[in-house]
Enzyme design. Sequence first.
Site, mmCIF file in Angstrom:
data_model
loop_
_atom_site.group_PDB
_atom_site.id
_atom_site.type_symbol
_atom_site.label_atom_id
_atom_site.label_comp_id
_atom_site.label_asym_id
_atom_site.label_seq_id
_atom_site.Cartn_x
_atom_site.Cartn_y
_atom_site.Cartn_z
ATOM 1 N N SER A 127 -13.741 -6.676 -31.477
ATOM 2 C CA SER A 127 -12.294 -6.729 -31.249
ATOM 3 C C SER A 127 -11.761 -8.149 -31.290
ATOM 4 C CB SER A 127 -11.958 -6.106 -29.888
ATOM 5 O OG SER A 127 -12.595 -6.816 -28.846
ATOM 6 N N HIS A 148 -12.672 -1.997 -36.742
ATOM 7 C CA HIS A 148 -12.274 -2.093 -35.341
ATOM 8 C C HIS A 148 -11.515 -0.847 -34.905
ATOM 9 C CE1 HIS A 148 -9.643 -4.123 -32.070
ATOM 10 N NE2 HIS A 148 -10.680 -3.521 -31.532
ATOM 11 N N GLU A 160 -8.592 -1.069 -37.629
ATOM 12 C CA GLU A 160 -8.366 -2.318 -38.350
ATOM 13 C C GLU A 160 -9.585 -2.583 -39.231
ATOM 14 O OE1 GLU A 160 -5.609 -5.114 -35.523
ATOM 15 O OE2 GLU A 160 -7.721 -4.982 -34.989
ATOM 16 N N ASN A 198 -4.407 -7.573 -31.349
ATOM 17 C CA ASN A 198 -4.602 -8.491 -30.222
ATOM 18 C C ASN A 198 -3.844 -9.801 -30.397
ATOM 19 O OD1 ASN A 198 -6.119 -7.001 -28.401
ATOM 20 N ND2 ASN A 198 -8.034 -7.457 -29.457
#
Length: 517
Positions: A127, A148, A160, A198
């Site tokens: 991540s 991900h 992802e 993120n």
Amino acid sequence: MQALPDPLPKGNIVAVVGSGAMGSGIAQVAASAGHQVLLFDTRPDAADKAILEIGKTYAKLVEKGRMAALDADQARARLQRIGTLQEASAAALVVEAIVENLDAKRALFLELEGVVGDDCILATNTSSISVTAIAAPLRRPERLVGMHFFNPVPLMALVEVISGIATDKAVADTVYATAESWRKNPVHAKSTPGFIVNRVARPYYAESLRLLLEQAGDPATIDAVLRDCGGFRMGPFELMDLIGHDVNFSVTNSVYDAYFGDPRFTPSILQQELVNAGFLGRKTGRGFYRYGEGVEKPAVQTEAPQAKPESVSIVGNESDAIAALAARLAAAGYALPREETLDAAPGFVCNGAAVYLTDGRSATERAAESWHDDTVVYDLLLDASGATRIALARADQCSDAAYHAVVGMFQAAGFAVTRLDDVPGMAVMRTVAMLANEAADAVNQGVCSARAVDIAMQKGVNYPRGPLAWADSVGLEHIVAVLSNLAATYGEDRYRVSPLLRRKIAANPHGATFHAS
């Protein structure tokens, strides 16, 4: 026309290394999609226990009518524990879901290179770690890609697909197509700190922490504004409590460090204090909120009922920005005559008080610049026609009578009214502007496409609207005005405007969009 990439055929073997929450979720999804799945874990009995739990999950899906009994039996039969990595030699795809540690991941993939065939795709569920860095020691780094998933894997749609510098495009395309065949919503992204979600999500936490630091409101009130006005499923403070402040603060620090101290990602001293105190959120019984039996939920600041004002009119240029609010006010019995006074921005005049959507200036600053003391600004609404709450800020110069008239006006239109202290940009507007700005920078830097960033934020963290689609709705000119005013007020590079936003406006000053209708 270029042919679309093919996913891994259902008969191909998928190996999953690591049987924790992420690994077992990936195994469940792959088996449900028709692959034989080999599950490996170095912990004794961990893979067996994971397969047992997956079987129970399939049984519950059957009970709820969401999966046929035969499909569940067949999917369960495709799951197999293996005791050594060597037993994964026939795998066409290996997905790693082990501890978030660069050295551990590198060691695993180096070992796998000596086990699997040359055509096997190696995927990491990292991540936060650079896919480029993980692949660097490999003999064939081009076959390693990020895949991900988001927790819980069976329920969260986003994947992802992260390409490192060396990742072969055909490998990334195959993983993308495979994720689609597993009924996920994949997006392509480059291996940069935070990838898409993120990175772009940081302002959701950062701006609310800044608002709390500046005493704009208490956590319960700011959470309510982001939920009820902005349409977010959870407010930022309750979400941070759920994630855990140790985890959330660590991710923020990781992104901040990876971008060499870019002020846009500056961690919050408030969250640092919670971590120092061990107040990590739900898991410790205390974070921004307290948890446990008998703990009362904090009250949300809501203004007391005020009398319905007599006079409300519309001022400024014609704009969709006030159309839904005007419709609600008309339904409350206001005739809404037009006035050509005050400044050109669309807004309302209520018993002499000027009422505007925030543009990133404080109400106090706006009042001083317009020479109109009785000024009130309101926060952005995701859906002005259906919202149940509206947030206001009053200029320090504004009289009580004028402010109470504005409160009464919005109450007459069916809103619960919350007052925030007069911080520039308020809560929803500055958050959405910063989310859109970060998303625009990700696109500008080639991390992903505009479509990908909007899908990622909706499917990965359940945002009510993609940040760039939201910017289109508000108007790119207004978003840039908000950011520019925040930058002028704070004097910080944190609020610098993405070059792509400025470029879009320069190319089409009165109709710039990221997603042409």
